[in-house]
Write a protein that holds these residues in place. Structure first.
Motif, mmCIF file in Angstrom:
data_model
loop_
_atom_site.group_PDB
_atom_site.id
_atom_site.type_symbol
_atom_site.label_atom_id
_atom_site.label_comp_id
_atom_site.label_asym_id
_atom_site.label_seq_id
_atom_site.Cartn_x
_atom_site.Cartn_y
_atom_site.Cartn_z
ATOM 1 N N ASP A 112 30.141 38.329 84.042
ATOM 2 C CA ASP A 112 29.732 37.109 83.129
ATOM 3 C C ASP A 112 28.348 36.674 83.763
ATOM 4 O O ASP A 112 27.519 35.930 83.335
ATOM 5 C CB ASP A 112 30.797 36.318 82.977
ATOM 6 N N HIS B 196 24.633 36.018 82.487
ATOM 7 C CA HIS B 196 24.081 34.546 82.490
ATOM 8 C C HIS B 196 22.790 34.933 82.982
ATOM 9 O O HIS B 196 21.721 34.337 82.183
ATOM 10 C CB HIS B 196 25.136 33.613 83.063
ATOM 11 N N HIS C 157 26.266 36.962 74.575
ATOM 12 C CA HIS C 157 27.092 36.070 74.417
ATOM 13 C C HIS C 157 27.144 35.816 72.895
ATOM 14 O O HIS C 157 28.345 35.467 72.373
ATOM 15 C CB HIS C 157 26.668 34.581 75.131
ATOM 16 N N HIS D 121 36.242 36.856 77.446
ATOM 17 C CA HIS D 121 35.037 36.650 77.416
ATOM 18 C C HIS D 121 34.432 37.448 78.678
ATOM 19 O O HIS D 121 33.465 38.359 77.992
ATOM 20 C CB HIS D 121 34.751 35.112 78.041
HETATM 21 ZN ZN ZN Z 1 29.656 33.795 79.907
#
Ligand code: ZN
Ligand code: NAD
Length: 358
Positions: free
Chosen positions: A193, A197, A260, A274
């Protein structure tokens, strides 16, 4: 020019063993003998050693947080109702866990002082009053939830955070020793994640020197620990913890992007978590992020991860439409990823093709 003026966490403590400082920090925050509530990831339920180190005083209470599903507005409302019924008011809430527990902590803190349901506040700057004191202590790193001004919730009609200047923690405490027990697979998904990002921020049209500075550093750290190190060790946990922080700072002054925007649809419809959802999507985004996806595939292979497949094979067109409409609604993410004219290339057809590949 749209200059942001973003709120950061009030205080930051960092270091191996810094968890011992929680008692002292809280001693200045206790109000009229009202309890401090500890929201603890239920992974720790049977870990008597760890639970014994939580500095309970007076009426303080530990509440174990169920993270089977990503945080829902209904769960936040229940927690708030039960705290109000049991204690009336509280001195503060300390969240110990991953992105799920951190977000629930932020949301319940806000709901202790704002009327109605948390679903009423999903959006930008809808929260009216500061919540009760809140401290965030990550026990798994990657999401950047420790630094962000949002807490992502799934509500009756959408998955969207309570984005506001009241949302960031008053205090965060980063103790890398808490990461020791995270299983490899989960560490990878949540760590990715952070990697994603960085790629989305560094390749976005909103990029600026502020975001770049944090994004490049976090990206280096992710590559170092997930690609260039042979063994995971304490140093890797420290680096991942700081990568998560810097990755969060990077997107605070820019935005995330395609992975995302698309994974939000998957998670809304199928409940895909997620970290794993981002990996499933990012794996198919070579067209948008060629270098980032290439390195990602190397990391997948080095860490022996199997990305889940065949998630969307048996979905109906109505279900595809739901995911597509959720995704198209994430306008700032698309604008960051593609530019102001994103609607000329990203439409129903593009997204139907993409969702069909998962
Ligand atoms: Zn994220
Ligand atoms: P998570 O919080 O759901 O935790 C993942 C798993 O790790 C859980 O099973 C949990 O029990 C376990 N775990 C946590 N700490 C552990 C430890 N020390 N040892 C062993 N197991 C441990 O997952 P996550 O990836 O950290 O967070 C995902 C959530 O974060 C999503 O709900 C997402 O929407 C949210 N998020 C928020 C932001 C934000 O800015 N607020 C940003 C990104 C993601």
């Amino acid at each position: 020019m749209n200059f942001r003026n973003f709120k950061l966490p009030g205080f930051v403590t960092y270091g191996k063993g810094s968890f011992q400082k929680v008692d002292e920090i809280l001693s200045h925050k206790r109000v009229n003998n009202l309890p401090v509530i500890f929201f603890v990831d239920d992974f720790f339920k049977n870990n008597a050693n760890f639970l014994g180190t939580i500095p309970l005083r007076g009426n303080d209470q530990v509440i174990f947080i169920d993270v089977t599903h990503e945080p829902k507005t209904t769960y936040v409302d229940e927690l708030k109702d039960s705290l109000t019924a049991q204690f009336g008011e509280v001195s503060g809430i300390v969240g110990i866990g991953g992105g799920s527990v951190l977000d629930i902590t932020k949301a319940v803190s806000l709901m202790m002082k704002n009327p109605g349901s948390s679903a009423d506040y999903q959006g930008w700057d809808l929260v009216k009053y500061a919540g009760v004191y809140k401290m965030g202590i990550p026990s798994i790193s990657g999401t950047g939830a420790e630094v962000s001004r949002t807490c992502v919730l799934t509500g009756p009609t959408r998955k969207l955070g309570m984005n506001s200047d009241f949302t960031p923690f008053d205090q965060i405490l980063l103790d890398p020793l808490l990461l020791k027990t995270v299983p490899e697979q989960q560490r990878f998904y949540t760590g990715m994640d952070c990697y994603i990002h960085c790629i989305e921020s560094l390749n976005g049209t909103y990029l600026n020197a502020f975001s770049r500075m944090y994004g490049e550093k976090a990206l280096d750290l992710c590559e170092e620990i997930f690609l260039h190190k042979d063994e995971w060790d304490d140093d890797s946990d420290e680096k991942l913890m700081m990568a998560s922080y810097a990755g969060g700072m990077s997107i605070a002054y820019s935005q995330v992007g395609v992975a995302h925007a698309v994974s939000y649809g998957l998670s809304y419809l199928l409940g895909t978590k997620h970290g794993i959802g981002n990996c499933i999507v990012f794996d198919k985004l070579a067209h948008y992020y060629p270098d980032g996806v290439l390195k990602f595939k190397e990391m997948i292979s080095k860490n022996k991860i199997e990305i889940p497949k065949n998630l969307t094979q048996s979905l109906t067109e109505d279900q595809f439409n739901k995911m597509i409409s959720i995704s198209l609604g994430m306008e700032p993410l698309w604008e960051n990823a593609i530019g102001k004219n994103w609607k000329s290339t990203i439409d129903h057809k593009t997204l139907r093709e993409l969702y069909g590949q998962f």
